[in-house]
Write a protein that holds these residues in place. Structure first.
Motif, PDB file in Angstrom:
ATOM      1  N   VAL A   1       0.879  -1.218  -0.180  1.00  0.00           N
ATOM      2  CA  VAL A   1      -0.020   0.110  -0.028  1.00  0.00           C
ATOM      3  C   VAL A   1       1.015   1.252   0.043  1.00  0.00           C
ATOM      4  O   VAL A   1       1.700   1.470   0.844  1.00  0.00           O
ATOM      5  N   LYS A   2       0.384   2.132  -0.939  1.00  0.00           N
ATOM      6  CA  LYS A   2       1.303   3.509  -0.903  1.00  0.00           C
ATOM      7  C   LYS A   2       0.392   4.507  -0.511  1.00  0.00           C
ATOM      8  O   LYS A   2      -0.767   4.416  -0.770  1.00  0.00           O
ATOM      9  N   VAL A   3       0.892   5.333   0.337  1.00  0.00           N
ATOM     10  CA  VAL A   3       0.087   6.279   1.036  1.00  0.00           C
ATOM     11  C   VAL A   3       0.851   7.645   1.042  1.00  0.00           C
ATOM     12  O   VAL A   3       2.059   7.952   0.873  1.00  0.00           O
ATOM     13  N   ASN A   4       0.015   8.851   0.483  1.00  0.00           N
ATOM     14  CA  ASN A   4       0.480  10.092   0.464  1.00  0.00           C
ATOM     15  C   ASN A   4      -0.805  10.761   1.091  1.00  0.00           C
ATOM     16  O   ASN A   4      -1.633  10.806   0.598  1.00  0.00           O
ATOM     17  N   ALA A   5      -0.294  11.331   2.236  1.00  0.00           N
ATOM     18  CA  ALA A   5      -1.536  12.107   2.947  1.00  0.00           C
ATOM     19  C   ALA A   5      -0.758  13.209   3.842  1.00  0.00           C
ATOM     20  O   ALA A   5       0.301  13.285   4.126  1.00  0.00           O
ATOM     21  N   ILE A   6      -1.816  14.460   3.977  1.00  0.00           N
ATOM     22  CA  ILE A   6      -1.371  15.446   4.861  1.00  0.00           C
ATOM     23  C   ILE A   6      -2.115  15.251   6.322  1.00  0.00           C
ATOM     24  O   ILE A   6      -3.259  14.981   6.116  1.00  0.00           O
ATOM     25  N   ALA A   7      -1.362  15.470   7.381  1.00  0.00           N
ATOM     26  CA  ALA A   7      -2.059  15.233   8.685  1.00  0.00           C
ATOM     27  C   ALA A   7      -1.909  16.457   9.312  1.00  0.00           C
ATOM     28  O   ALA A   7      -0.989  17.368   9.202  1.00  0.00           O
ATOM     29  N   GLN A   8      -3.132  16.975   9.767  1.00  0.00           N
ATOM     30  CA  GLN A   8      -3.286  18.125  10.732  1.00  0.00           C
ATOM     31  C   GLN A   8      -3.553  17.859  12.078  1.00  0.00           C
ATOM     32  O   GLN A   8      -4.519  17.102  12.268  1.00  0.00           O
ATOM     33  N   PHE A   9      -2.712  18.433  12.928  1.00  0.00           N
ATOM     34  CA  PHE A   9      -2.959  18.037  14.503  1.00  0.00           C
ATOM     35  C   PHE A   9      -3.540  19.610  15.050  1.00  0.00           C
ATOM     36  O   PHE A   9      -3.199  20.589  14.889  1.00  0.00           O
ATOM     37  N   TYR A  10      -4.725  19.301  15.952  1.00  0.00           N
ATOM     38  CA  TYR A  10      -5.152  20.450  16.690  1.00  0.00           C
ATOM     39  C   TYR A  10      -5.219  19.900  18.214  1.00  0.00           C
ATOM     40  O   TYR A  10      -5.962  18.954  18.499  1.00  0.00           O
ATOM     41  N   PHE A  11      -4.690  20.837  19.069  1.00  0.00           N
ATOM     42  CA  PHE A  11      -4.276  20.171  20.342  1.00  0.00           C
ATOM     43  C   PHE A  11      -5.106  21.675  21.057  1.00  0.00           C
ATOM     44  O   PHE A  11      -5.120  22.420  20.943  1.00  0.00           O
ATOM     45  N   HIS A  12      -5.820  21.037  22.021  1.00  0.00           N
ATOM     46  CA  HIS A  12      -6.492  21.827  23.043  1.00  0.00           C
ATOM     47  C   HIS A  12      -6.129  21.808  24.412  1.00  0.00           C
ATOM     48  O   HIS A  12      -5.496  20.874  24.869  1.00  0.00           O
ATOM     49  N   LYS A  13      -6.167  23.051  25.308  1.00  0.00           N
ATOM     50  CA  LYS A  13      -5.653  23.049  26.574  1.00  0.00           C
ATOM     51  C   LYS A  13      -6.417  22.017  27.643  1.00  0.00           C
ATOM     52  O   LYS A  13      -5.977  21.574  28.453  1.00  0.00           O
ATOM     53  N   ASP A  14      -7.556  21.642  27.163  1.00  0.00           N
ATOM     54  CA  ASP A  14      -8.279  20.663  28.052  1.00  0.00           C
ATOM     55  C   ASP A  14      -7.967  19.173  27.890  1.00  0.00           C
ATOM     56  O   ASP A  14      -8.760  18.509  28.547  1.00  0.00           O
ATOM     57  N   GLY A  15      -7.000  18.947  27.154  1.00  0.00           N
ATOM     58  CA  GLY A  15      -6.297  17.537  27.002  1.00  0.00           C
ATOM     59  C   GLY A  15      -6.978  16.823  25.837  1.00  0.00           C
ATOM     60  O   GLY A  15      -6.999  15.589  26.023  1.00  0.00           O
ATOM     61  N   THR A  16      -7.628  17.427  25.167  1.00  0.00           N
ATOM     62  CA  THR A  16      -8.361  16.821  23.788  1.00  0.00           C
ATOM     63  C   THR A  16      -7.534  17.208  22.649  1.00  0.00           C
ATOM     64  O   THR A  16      -6.850  18.445  22.670  1.00  0.00           O
ATOM     65  N   GLY A  17      -7.813  16.642  21.406  1.00  0.00           N
ATOM     66  CA  GLY A  17      -7.480  17.029  20.308  1.00  0.00           C
ATOM     67  C   GLY A  17      -7.973  16.235  19.142  1.00  0.00           C
ATOM     68  O   GLY A  17      -8.718  15.405  19.095  1.00  0.00           O
TER      69      GLY A  17
END
Length: 158
Positions: free
Chosen positions: A51-67
């Protein structure tokens, strides 16, 4: 194959760790932090299950310990092109005894156009996947990020 997969996983951790580091240490700058990274990897190289994968990952972190991590891109396997378009919720916390950040993926949300089977996408961002990160500020807005299984990264925040 293992090196390629480990590199892809390391990239995911870098993006996530940068956001987590800045969010946990510089909490006065806002409720959320966003950062991005790119995945380019081949799983099971040379096998029928390649399997070949090409993807963009975006991370969103919140102060309350979730994301939330979003994955958008493409995959190909067995001559078939597929779309990756999913979000994965996570929780994170800092352990009291050793300042290790524990990031745990909790739920996957697939959009209607995501047609990449989970078996081909892999398990690195599935619910219950857990990562242990250590963070150190080298200088203002420059972070050293380490995972116990992956390489060390130096990243710059805003």
């Amino acid at each position: 194959m293992k090196i390629t997969l480990l590199s892809a996983l390391g990239c995911a951790l870098v993006g996530g760790a940068v956001g987590l580091a800045i969010c946990t240490i510089l909490t006065h700058r806002g409720d959320a932090l966003a950062c991005s990274t790119e995945f380019n990897f081949i799983r099971n190289q040379g096998r029928a299950s390649e399997v070949k994968v090409n993807a963009i990952a975006q991370f969103y972190f919140h102060k309350d310990g979730t994301g939330l991590t979003t994955y958008k891109g493409a995959a190909s396997a067995e001559g078939r092109n597929m779309i990756i378009d999913r979000d994965v919720d996570f929780s994170w916390h800092r352990r009291d005894d050793d300042n290790v950040i524990v990031l745990t993926y909790t739920k996957t949300w697939r959009r209607h156009n995501d047609n990449t089977p989970d078996t081909q996408w892999g398990s690195f961002a599935r619910p219950t996947a857990r990562y242990y990160l250590t963070l150190s500020e080298l200088s203002p807005s420059v972070w050293l990020i380490q995972d116990r299984l992956y390489p060390t990264y130096v990243c710059r925040g805003e």
